[in-house]
Write a protein that holds these residues in place. Sequence first.
Motif, mmCIF file in Angstrom:
data_model
loop_
_atom_site.group_PDB
_atom_site.id
_atom_site.type_symbol
_atom_site.label_atom_id
_atom_site.label_comp_id
_atom_site.label_asym_id
_atom_site.label_seq_id
_atom_site.Cartn_x
_atom_site.Cartn_y
_atom_site.Cartn_z
ATOM 1 N N PHE A 435 46.200 30.197 -34.776
ATOM 2 C CA PHE A 435 46.581 30.975 -35.959
ATOM 3 C C PHE A 435 45.617 32.135 -36.172
ATOM 4 O O PHE A 435 46.031 33.252 -36.531
ATOM 5 C CB PHE A 435 46.596 30.059 -37.190
ATOM 6 C CG PHE A 435 46.866 30.776 -38.482
ATOM 7 C CD1 PHE A 435 48.095 31.376 -38.715
ATOM 8 C CD2 PHE A 435 45.889 30.856 -39.473
ATOM 9 C CE1 PHE A 435 48.353 32.047 -39.905
ATOM 10 C CE2 PHE A 435 46.132 31.515 -40.664
ATOM 11 C CZ PHE A 435 47.364 32.111 -40.875
ATOM 12 N N TYR A 436 44.330 31.919 -35.956
ATOM 13 C CA TYR A 436 43.331 32.969 -36.151
ATOM 14 C C TYR A 436 43.586 34.139 -35.208
ATOM 15 O O TYR A 436 43.484 35.307 -35.609
ATOM 16 C CB TYR A 436 41.936 32.398 -35.928
ATOM 17 C CG TYR A 436 40.816 33.414 -36.005
ATOM 18 C CD1 TYR A 436 40.368 33.884 -37.230
ATOM 19 C CD2 TYR A 436 40.205 33.894 -34.847
ATOM 20 C CE1 TYR A 436 39.339 34.817 -37.307
ATOM 21 C CE2 TYR A 436 39.175 34.820 -34.917
ATOM 22 C CZ TYR A 436 38.743 35.282 -36.148
ATOM 23 O OH TYR A 436 37.725 36.206 -36.207
ATOM 24 N N HIS A 437 43.911 33.871 -33.952
ATOM 25 C CA HIS A 437 44.118 34.939 -32.976
ATOM 26 C C HIS A 437 45.545 35.475 -32.988
ATOM 27 O O HIS A 437 45.791 36.579 -32.486
ATOM 28 C CB HIS A 437 43.767 34.437 -31.567
ATOM 29 C CG HIS A 437 42.289 34.239 -31.359
ATOM 30 N ND1 HIS A 437 41.650 33.053 -31.627
ATOM 31 C CD2 HIS A 437 41.327 35.106 -30.936
ATOM 32 C CE1 HIS A 437 40.354 33.186 -31.362
ATOM 33 N NE2 HIS A 437 40.136 34.408 -30.937
ATOM 34 N N HIS A 438 46.491 34.716 -33.551
ATOM 35 C CA HIS A 438 47.900 35.152 -33.620
ATOM 36 C C HIS A 438 48.469 34.783 -34.985
ATOM 37 O O HIS A 438 49.225 33.826 -35.117
ATOM 38 C CB HIS A 438 48.728 34.497 -32.506
ATOM 39 C CG HIS A 438 48.297 34.879 -31.128
ATOM 40 N ND1 HIS A 438 48.664 36.058 -30.529
ATOM 41 C CD2 HIS A 438 47.488 34.237 -30.257
ATOM 42 C CE1 HIS A 438 48.123 36.127 -29.324
ATOM 43 N NE2 HIS A 438 47.398 35.049 -29.138
ATOM 44 N N PRO A 439 48.118 35.531 -36.021
ATOM 45 C CA PRO A 439 48.567 35.159 -37.378
ATOM 46 C C PRO A 439 50.067 35.311 -37.588
ATOM 47 O O PRO A 439 50.657 34.580 -38.383
ATOM 48 C CB PRO A 439 47.784 36.123 -38.278
ATOM 49 C CG PRO A 439 47.461 37.294 -37.398
ATOM 50 C CD PRO A 439 47.266 36.730 -36.034
ATOM 51 N N PRO A 489 47.358 32.602 -24.178
ATOM 52 C CA PRO A 489 48.040 33.541 -25.067
ATOM 53 C C PRO A 489 47.133 34.655 -25.591
ATOM 54 O O PRO A 489 47.587 35.604 -26.186
ATOM 55 C CB PRO A 489 48.463 32.642 -26.211
ATOM 56 C CG PRO A 489 47.368 31.625 -26.291
ATOM 57 C CD PRO A 489 46.917 31.390 -24.882
ATOM 58 N N SER A 490 45.796 34.504 -25.411
ATOM 59 C CA SER A 490 44.866 35.503 -25.931
ATOM 60 C C SER A 490 43.611 35.495 -25.084
ATOM 61 O O SER A 490 42.994 34.448 -24.888
ATOM 62 C CB SER A 490 44.510 35.205 -27.393
ATOM 63 O OG SER A 490 43.410 35.998 -27.801
ATOM 64 N N PRO A 491 43.176 36.669 -24.586
ATOM 65 C CA PRO A 491 41.942 36.699 -23.792
ATOM 66 C C PRO A 491 40.723 36.299 -24.608
ATOM 67 O O PRO A 491 39.823 35.640 -24.089
ATOM 68 C CB PRO A 491 41.864 38.155 -23.322
ATOM 69 C CG PRO A 491 42.731 38.929 -24.251
ATOM 70 C CD PRO A 491 43.819 38.000 -24.673
ATOM 71 N N LEU A 492 40.671 36.682 -25.892
ATOM 72 C CA LEU A 492 39.521 36.322 -26.708
ATOM 73 C C LEU A 492 39.467 34.823 -26.972
ATOM 74 O O LEU A 492 38.385 34.222 -27.004
ATOM 75 C CB LEU A 492 39.574 37.079 -28.047
ATOM 76 C CG LEU A 492 39.381 38.596 -27.975
ATOM 77 C CD1 LEU A 492 39.481 39.205 -29.369
ATOM 78 C CD2 LEU A 492 38.040 38.936 -27.346
ATOM 79 N N LEU A 493 40.625 34.210 -27.160
ATOM 80 C CA LEU A 493 40.657 32.772 -27.376
ATOM 81 C C LEU A 493 40.194 32.036 -26.123
ATOM 82 O O LEU A 493 39.368 31.112 -26.181
ATOM 83 C CB LEU A 493 42.072 32.351 -27.777
ATOM 84 C CG LEU A 493 42.253 30.992 -28.467
ATOM 85 C CD1 LEU A 493 43.611 30.930 -29.161
ATOM 86 C CD2 LEU A 493 42.122 29.823 -27.513
#
Length: 594
Positions: A435-439, A489-493
């Motif tokens: 949720f934090y990386h894809h609100p 789904p997210s490079p930062l995650l």
Amino acid sequence: MSQSVVRVQQTEMQLWLDKVEAWGQVDSVDVHKDACAHLCSLRDFLQRLLMHIDNMGSTTETMKKMPFLGQIVGRLCWNPVVTADVESRGLIFQCLWALYSEQPANALERKANQWIQKLLCQLATEDDESLANSLLQHSHVSPTQYRLQVLRKVVAQLQKDIGKGCSSLGDRNERCSCDRMVATCEACVPLVTCPEVAPLIGTLLQRSLTCAQATLPYDFLDALSSAYSSGRLSLEDRAVVALWYHSLPSLEETVLALLEFTVFADAPPSPQQLKRQIAQSLLPKACAQHCSIFLVVNDIFRSVLKKQEDHPCIRDLIQSFTNCFYRELTVLHTQTSLKAFFPHSPPNLLLPLLTQPSEASGEARTRHLNWLSNSLRRLTEEAEADGGSGGGGVGVVFEAWFLLVQCSHWVHEAFQLLATAEPRDSHASLWLLTFYHHPTNRGHQRNQRLVRVQQIWEQMRILFSDDHLDPGEQLRDALAVISASARRPSPLLTLGLALNCAVFSHRSHAVSARIVCTVAAASGPLSEALRVLSLLERRLGTGSGDGPSSGDPCATSVRIRQLQNALAIPTPPPPPQQLDVTHAGYAHLSHSPS
């Protein structure tokens, strides 16, 4: 005022006018001696004159009842003996301020204003051939030093007068002393960069607004804002906060300057530099003292985040600023409720999210994190279900996410927990990170993303396990899989999971560094990995106050330094076949919904 009092006053004023005219006709030692001999009675006369002016309803009424007033005050301004006397000069200035009309009602008052402005300007810029030189030549004081000393005395007297407050609260018919304050503001406009005037400016800014006439003029605030932003005006901290309270453009300019330094700079600051810059900006302290200032700053952060929600430095700034602000608010013990500072945030999540992980320990911290994740999940699902085609649900979800960004210490805690957690304890933390990386739930893909995050985390657990994978072919195969899916789904995650696992696992340094370097290269620039490690290092032991949740702080600090050194050393590229696989994996992902 009775007719007898007026006659006596007119007679006294005629006597003083004759005396002042006589002083100005001849420049001699005897004339100077006579002026000195009458200074005490002159001061008494000026004091009573000032009281009469203050009791008048307007400048027009004052000039009608005291027609010789202008001649007496004007001639006194040019008498070197009188102006050299600190108390007499101060009383003359007070009379001039009292005669100034903020809103002149007729031609007489407009002409009086022009006369007062010219007189003050001439007194402040008198040249070397002025009458005062006859005294200055024998006092060993240069004209510049003399003017500065006079200016300091006038500033001190005006500060004293302005600090008395509004004089019309008891009697509506009495002329409001706030007229004098506004006139002082206007007179300060060309002098805002003069250091001697700074104390007076501070007093004007911090004066209580007791009536409508005490509102500070726009030109005054605009001049202050321009001078302060350019570094030509030095104010005490309390005066700076008061300037922001009165001037929205000045506050906005300060916040944008902070964003320029911390977010949009060519080289983003380190976590320590970020924290120091935020504290030095005075904004957290100002926000704690004035809820209205915090709401403006928060709205600016909210707008920037909406436009660049994927920018990690913006999230770091918001989280660090909120943490610093909340610490100031706690010290201040303000009576203002938290809800007033966060009017759009979910009330039931506000205090739990603002709570630092260090305030709980062990299982209590884990339970708190799980409760936060489950509460956020329930809130977002209900909002998205109730929102339908309208924007209400989207607004609720965004405000919940914005609060999570402000309190992202719990996101860091979730990363750290997953580095050591068992599969049965992972779901709440994984959802929180997703949720934090894809609100936004574009295309209703949050569940799909959650499944991908779960798979990546399981692969990370295998990679960093003590008793799995030899450092040879098995590790290379596993790294190839991680590299191919690093942006899903997210490079930062993905990078955050890898770095936290590397720091808190028991894998050898060489293997951990190899895994991290591979994931970092596939996720984006290595500088991002170094930024995350710096944040983790600060959080664990260099001043964030969170403290480590588990493990030996010394050991984790050593592993962080080892990983930083490994990332700083350029690594040779992987074999061409592996690069082909990796880029092939990116091809269809670059156009997928984020």
